[in-house]
Design a protein around this motif. Structure first.
Motif, PDB file in Angstrom:
ATOM      1  N   LEU A 105      -1.081  -5.352  -4.094  1.00 33.31           N
ATOM      2  CA  LEU A 105      -1.236  -6.728  -4.563  1.00 33.31           C
ATOM      3  C   LEU A 105      -1.888  -6.788  -5.937  1.00 33.31           C
ATOM      4  N   GLU A 106      -2.939  -5.987  -6.136  1.00 38.27           N
ATOM      5  CA  GLU A 106      -3.651  -5.939  -7.409  1.00 38.27           C
ATOM      6  C   GLU A 106      -4.673  -4.809  -7.370  1.00 38.27           C
ATOM      7  N   PRO A 107      -5.067  -4.294  -8.526  1.00 39.59           N
ATOM      8  CA  PRO A 107      -6.137  -3.295  -8.559  1.00 39.59           C
ATOM      9  C   PRO A 107      -7.438  -3.909  -8.055  1.00 39.59           C
TER      10      PRO A 107
ATOM     11  N   LYS B 143       5.953   4.530  -2.965  1.00 36.55           N
ATOM     12  CA  LYS B 143       6.901   5.235  -2.088  1.00 36.55           C
ATOM     13  C   LYS B 143       6.252   5.556  -0.745  1.00 36.55           C
ATOM     14  N   ALA B 144       4.987   6.005  -0.795  1.00 33.37           N
ATOM     15  CA  ALA B 144       4.268   6.314   0.441  1.00 33.37           C
ATOM     16  C   ALA B 144       4.096   5.059   1.290  1.00 33.37           C
ATOM     17  N   LEU B 145       3.798   3.935   0.650  1.00 35.79           N
ATOM     18  CA  LEU B 145       3.657   2.671   1.381  1.00 35.79           C
ATOM     19  C   LEU B 145       4.970   2.293   2.057  1.00 35.79           C
ATOM     20  N   ALA B 146       6.074   2.418   1.353  1.00 30.07           N
ATOM     21  CA  ALA B 146       7.382   2.094   1.937  1.00 30.07           C
ATOM     22  C   ALA B 146       7.670   3.001   3.128  1.00 30.07           C
TER      23      ALA B 146
ATOM     24  N   ILE C 140      -4.607   0.004   3.295  1.00 30.47           N
ATOM     25  CA  ILE C 140      -5.243   0.157   1.979  1.00 30.47           C
ATOM     26  C   ILE C 140      -4.180   0.151   0.891  1.00 30.47           C
ATOM     27  N   LEU C 141      -3.112   0.897   1.096  1.00 35.41           N
ATOM     28  CA  LEU C 141      -2.032   0.927   0.105  1.00 35.41           C
ATOM     29  C   LEU C 141      -1.436  -0.459  -0.097  1.00 35.41           C
ATOM     30  N   LYS C 142      -1.212  -1.196   0.994  1.00 36.89           N
ATOM     31  CA  LYS C 142      -0.652  -2.539   0.888  1.00 36.89           C
ATOM     32  C   LYS C 142      -1.593  -3.458   0.123  1.00 36.89           C
TER      33      LYS C 142
END
Length: 95
Positions: free
Chosen positions: A9-11, A73-76, A3-5
């Motif tokens: 990409l875009e809202p 940051k959480a996605l990374a 979901i974060l990824k």
């Protein structure tokens, strides 16, 4: 993480998130709205996403979600953790 990824990409609104994940995964991942909306709410409370009401392509109101700096940051972090786990699984399967 998916979901974060997708939001990186875009809202997009919740339905758009589920459609994008299903499309990119060639139908392997299908997210039930009953799971997606609570997950988005948790991410919003954690500060990983923020939301605002907007008009959709069909001129209907929908809640759009955007990734925040904290969410990036959480996605990374989650991506690094996934890479470590996938490598460990690969080593086990190849043993």
């Amino acid at each position: 993480m998916l979901i974060l990824k997708t939001l990186a990409l875009e809202p997009m609104h919740g339905y758009g998130v589920s459609v994008r994940i299903e499309q990119v995964s060639s139908g392997i991942f299908r997210i039930n709205p009953g799971s997606l909306l609570p997950a988005l709410s948790r991410m919003e409370r954690a500060g990983h996403v923020r939301s605002e009401w907007r008009a959709t392509e069909n001129n209907r109101r929908a809640k759009y979600y955007m990734l925040t700096a904290k969410g990036r940051k959480a996605l990374a972090s989650e991506t690094e953790q996934w890479d470590r786990q996938a490598a460990a699984i690969r080593r086990i399967l190849e043993a």
